[in-house]
Design a protein around this motif. Structure first.
Motif, PDB file in Angstrom:
ATOM      1  N   TYR A  31      47.893  47.343  37.230  1.00  0.00           N
ATOM      2  CA  TYR A  31      46.575  46.725  37.368  1.00  0.00           C
ATOM      3  C   TYR A  31      46.725  45.201  37.475  1.00  0.00           C
ATOM      4  O   TYR A  31      47.632  44.608  36.884  1.00  0.00           O
ATOM      5  N   TYR A  32      45.812  44.582  38.207  1.00  0.00           N
ATOM      6  CA  TYR A  32      45.786  43.118  38.274  1.00  0.00           C
ATOM      7  C   TYR A  32      44.352  42.645  38.487  1.00  0.00           C
ATOM      8  O   TYR A  32      43.488  43.406  38.943  1.00  0.00           O
ATOM      9  N   VAL A  33      44.097  41.403  38.127  1.00  0.00           N
ATOM     10  CA  VAL A  33      42.786  40.800  38.353  1.00  0.00           C
ATOM     11  C   VAL A  33      42.775  40.220  39.763  1.00  0.00           C
ATOM     12  O   VAL A  33      43.700  39.501  40.161  1.00  0.00           O
ATOM     13  N   ALA A  34      41.726  40.552  40.509  1.00  0.00           N
ATOM     14  CA  ALA A  34      41.630  40.130  41.907  1.00  0.00           C
ATOM     15  C   ALA A  34      40.463  39.173  42.091  1.00  0.00           C
ATOM     16  O   ALA A  34      39.370  39.387  41.561  1.00  0.00           O
ATOM     17  N   GLY A  46      34.817  39.059  51.558  1.00  0.00           N
ATOM     18  CA  GLY A  46      35.097  40.392  51.050  1.00  0.00           C
ATOM     19  C   GLY A  46      36.559  40.724  50.869  1.00  0.00           C
ATOM     20  O   GLY A  46      36.887  41.821  50.409  1.00  0.00           O
ATOM     21  N   GLY A  47      37.454  39.816  51.219  1.00  0.00           N
ATOM     22  CA  GLY A  47      38.870  40.046  50.979  1.00  0.00           C
ATOM     23  C   GLY A  47      39.206  39.838  49.513  1.00  0.00           C
ATOM     24  O   GLY A  47      38.354  39.441  48.706  1.00  0.00           O
ATOM     25  N   LYS A  48      40.441  40.093  49.155  1.00  0.00           N
ATOM     26  CA  LYS A  48      40.832  39.871  47.764  1.00  0.00           C
ATOM     27  C   LYS A  48      42.288  39.438  47.688  1.00  0.00           C
ATOM     28  O   LYS A  48      43.091  39.734  48.572  1.00  0.00           O
ATOM     29  N   TYR A  49      42.590  38.696  46.623  1.00  0.00           N
ATOM     30  CA  TYR A  49      43.969  38.320  46.346  1.00  0.00           C
ATOM     31  C   TYR A  49      44.169  38.277  44.839  1.00  0.00           C
ATOM     32  O   TYR A  49      43.220  38.134  44.059  1.00  0.00           O
ATOM     33  N   SER A  50      45.413  38.416  44.436  1.00  0.00           N
ATOM     34  CA  SER A  50      45.726  38.538  43.016  1.00  0.00           C
ATOM     35  C   SER A  50      45.737  37.187  42.316  1.00  0.00           C
ATOM     36  O   SER A  50      46.229  36.196  42.858  1.00  0.00           O
ATOM     37  N   VAL A  51      45.189  37.161  41.098  1.00  0.00           N
ATOM     38  CA  VAL A  51      45.351  36.008  40.213  1.00  0.00           C
ATOM     39  C   VAL A  51      46.151  36.420  38.977  1.00  0.00           C
ATOM     40  O   VAL A  51      46.151  35.729  37.966  1.00  0.00           O
ATOM     41  N   GLY A  52      46.830  37.565  39.092  1.00  0.00           N
ATOM     42  CA  GLY A  52      47.697  38.020  38.006  1.00  0.00           C
ATOM     43  C   GLY A  52      46.934  38.796  36.954  1.00  0.00           C
ATOM     44  O   GLY A  52      45.933  39.450  37.224  1.00  0.00           O
ATOM     45  N   THR A  96      60.610  43.052  44.636  1.00  0.00           N
ATOM     46  CA  THR A  96      59.708  43.594  43.619  1.00  0.00           C
ATOM     47  C   THR A  96      58.423  42.786  43.603  1.00  0.00           C
ATOM     48  O   THR A  96      58.460  41.552  43.685  1.00  0.00           O
ATOM     49  N   ASP A  97      57.269  43.479  43.502  1.00  0.00           N
ATOM     50  CA  ASP A  97      56.007  42.751  43.409  1.00  0.00           C
ATOM     51  C   ASP A  97      55.607  42.577  41.949  1.00  0.00           C
ATOM     52  O   ASP A  97      56.293  43.042  41.031  1.00  0.00           O
ATOM     53  N   TYR A  98      54.484  41.892  41.721  1.00  0.00           N
ATOM     54  CA  TYR A  98      54.076  41.555  40.358  1.00  0.00           C
ATOM     55  C   TYR A  98      53.572  42.756  39.564  1.00  0.00           C
ATOM     56  O   TYR A  98      53.354  42.644  38.356  1.00  0.00           O
ATOM     57  N   CYS A  99      53.394  43.896  40.224  1.00  0.00           N
ATOM     58  CA  CYS A  99      53.037  45.121  39.509  1.00  0.00           C
ATOM     59  C   CYS A  99      54.240  46.033  39.321  1.00  0.00           C
ATOM     60  O   CYS A  99      54.095  47.198  38.923  1.00  0.00           O
TER      61      CYS A  99
END
Length: 550
Positions: free
Chosen positions: A420-423, A429-435, A535-538
């Motif tokens: 899970y991550y905060v987007a 309407g797009g999204k990107y991760s803030v961790g 590797t990604d942040y998840c």
């Protein structure tokens, strides 16, 4: 950065390097005519441009020289600034040279050795003071195009060693640069203050062209701003404006002089600017020293008489080239609708603010806002979503530093909470991760602006794409492009024939991960196997294996 500057100040004080700065002269960083692609204080995203960008004729590999006698104080390889070299000079100033293509010996060998020891492209070395002494005019590096760079150039920061303030380097090189062109304005922007003022009958921002002859009608408290750029001889670039002065009826109201700022002040550019417009008033929580208001209302103007008010902007560059733009504001009494807003969703700049709703907790400490913010708060529900989508405000409001946001999970379709991550949801309407990190039913993340946020899931591993694989052996370089649709790339590691291989991102604008083949580490004349792990942040991982001949 702050810890490094503190140590640097101490080292220079111990060395007795303080001198009268007014007598300081610098050798130019290059031995060819100087032209600039960027100047000090230009408006950038969330920060000021901290130095001068020197053009290098569209090529890399130009010798970069020390500006005076001193010593190398810091050596880095970073994704953002590429190869970076800091120098502390005996005259009270220090510099940062960014986007280099490489270091000179023996620093180059020391950096490469450390990269292999730490198995990391990004490294940092802080030598002992005097370990690498330099003389003015001595070559210290090679110019480049590394890091977040759109073309070959040298970015040079100059800061006072004692205070840590970034200062405008232009006075040191002014005699070497030709500039007879004055700044030009592109637009004027009016800011009627909510509940306190109107412009042309509306409480909405309004733009006009510079030197517009048609008066703008207003009443109450308003602010103005200007969009303007500077220009120089012989080049097509545009630059930031050194000085902006606003007068009303001949009386100075506001002045900005972009000559210095501290690291702590850097994000205050978000308060001073509105897009590319420079506001000629100061938000109450903005302590940026380069801004000066001459009236008792932070540069805001009160239109309370039915007459013409004469506004005049005077723009000046560091060479003294000057331009003027005038316009008229006609006072016309008209109704001003008061600001009506629920106190629960009204954040004030001079206290700690709390927003606590079902499934949401946000604390904005005192000092994080530059002005009061009436939040346009909404909750958007989707029956299939793992969390509600929370619109803290419909327009992004920058925060001075990171604040903790907690969003509760409505359901957990995946037991592994690392997925899970905060987007951050964009206006389109797009999204990107803030961790973010899971804790007791909530996802906690640090945010730098008030906007729209939710929780998303990432179980898809990154994609590794070989670039021109059939050219790897011929070019002596392995190149990959990476894609990740969710949390973003966290780490990568490469090997060739089972041994660590130094992959990095020499230029992050191009979004390539590269490894230059070194005959000291990879034997020429045969077939080799490269393995690249991403590797990604998840925690999702992809491993690519390729063969090539070199």
């Amino acid at each position: 950065m702050r810890r490094y500057i503190t140590a640097l100040m101490l080292a220079c004080c111990i060395g007795g390097y303080g001198q009268e700065k007014k007598q300081v002269t610098f050798v130019p960083p290059f031995d060819f005519p100087l032209t600039l692609s960027g100047n000090f204080g230009e408006i950038r995203s969330n920060h000021f441009h901290g130095g001068l960008d020197f053009k290098t004729g569209g090529v890399i590999g130009k010798p970069v020289r020390a500006l005076a006698d001193g010593y190398i104080s810091r050596i880095r390889v970073t994704n953002g600034s590429g190869y970076v070299l800091d120098v502390c000079y005996h005259n009270g100033y220090s510099t940062i040279n960014r986007h280099l293509s490489g270091f000179v010996s023996p620093i180059a060998e020391r950096v490469e050795k450390l990269q292999y020891e730490e198995e990391n492209w990004e490294v940092e070395i802080v030598p002992e003071p005097g370990e690498y002494p330099v003389k003015g005019g001595q070559q210290i590096a090679w110019s480049g195009n590394t890091g977040y760079s759109f073309g070959p150039h040298l970015h040079l920061d100059v800061f006072e060693t004692e205070s840590g303030d970034y200062i405008d380097p232009m006075p040191f090189f002014q005699s070497k640069i030709k500039d007879t062109r004055a700044p030009k304005a592109d637009g004027i922007l009016f800011f009627p203050q909510l509940g306190k003022g109107v412009v042309d009958g509306k409480q909405e921002n309004k733009t006009i062209l510079p030197n517009s002859e048609r008066p703008v009608e207003a009443w109450g408290v308003i602010g103005v701003g200007i969009k303007a750029y500077d220009y120089m001889d012989g080049v097509n670039n545009h630059y930031g404006v050194y000085s902006v002065v606003l007068t009303v009826d001949g009386n100075e109201i506001f002045r900005s002089t972009v000559d210095r700022f501290s690291q702590e002040e850097n994000r205050m550019i978000n308060s001073w600017t509105y897009g590319q417009y420079m506001k000629s008033f100061i938000d109450p929580g903005n302590t940026l020293r380069l801004l000066k208001a001459s009236n008792d209302n932070r540069g805001l103007v009160t239109i309370d008489e039915e007459r013409d008010y004469q506004f005049l902007y005077t723009l000046k560059d560091a060479f003294g080239n000057t331009s003027k733009y005038s316009f008229t504001v006609r006072g016309r009494k008209q109704p001003i609708e008061p600001l009506n807003h629920r106190e629960k969703y009204y954040f004030t700049w001079n206290k700690t603010n709390y927003l606590q709703e079902p499934g949401l907790n946000l604390v904005v400490p005192k000092g994080m806002l530059y002005d009061d913010v009436p939040l346009n708060y909404q909750v958007k529900a989707d029956s299939g979503a793992v969390a509600f989508t929370y619109q803290l405000n419909d327009k992004a409001v920058p925060l001075h530093a990171a604040c903790e946001l907690c969003i509760g999970l409505r359901r957990k379709p995946i037991a592994d909470t690392t997925k899970y991550y905060v987007a951050r949801i964009t206006p389109k309407g797009g999204k990107y991760s803030v961790g973010g990190k899971y804790e007791d039913g909530y996802m906690k993340a640090s945010i730098r602006e008030l906007g729209t946020y939710t929780v998303a899931i990432d179980t898809i591993p990154p994609e590794i794409i070989p670039v021109n694989k059939n050219q790897w052996g011929r070019n002596g370089k392995i190149v990959y492009r990476l894609k990740d649709q969710g949390a973003g790339i966290a780490s990568y590691r490469g090997t060739i024939d089972g041994k660590y291989a130094l992959f990095g991102r020499p230029n992050i604008v191009k979004s390539y991960w590269e490894c230059t083949l070194d005959p000291k580490r990879v034997k020429k004349g045969g077939k080799h196997t490269v393995e690249f792990t991403v590797t990604d942040y998840c925690g999702n991982e992809t491993v690519a294996r390729e063969s090539f001949v070199w």
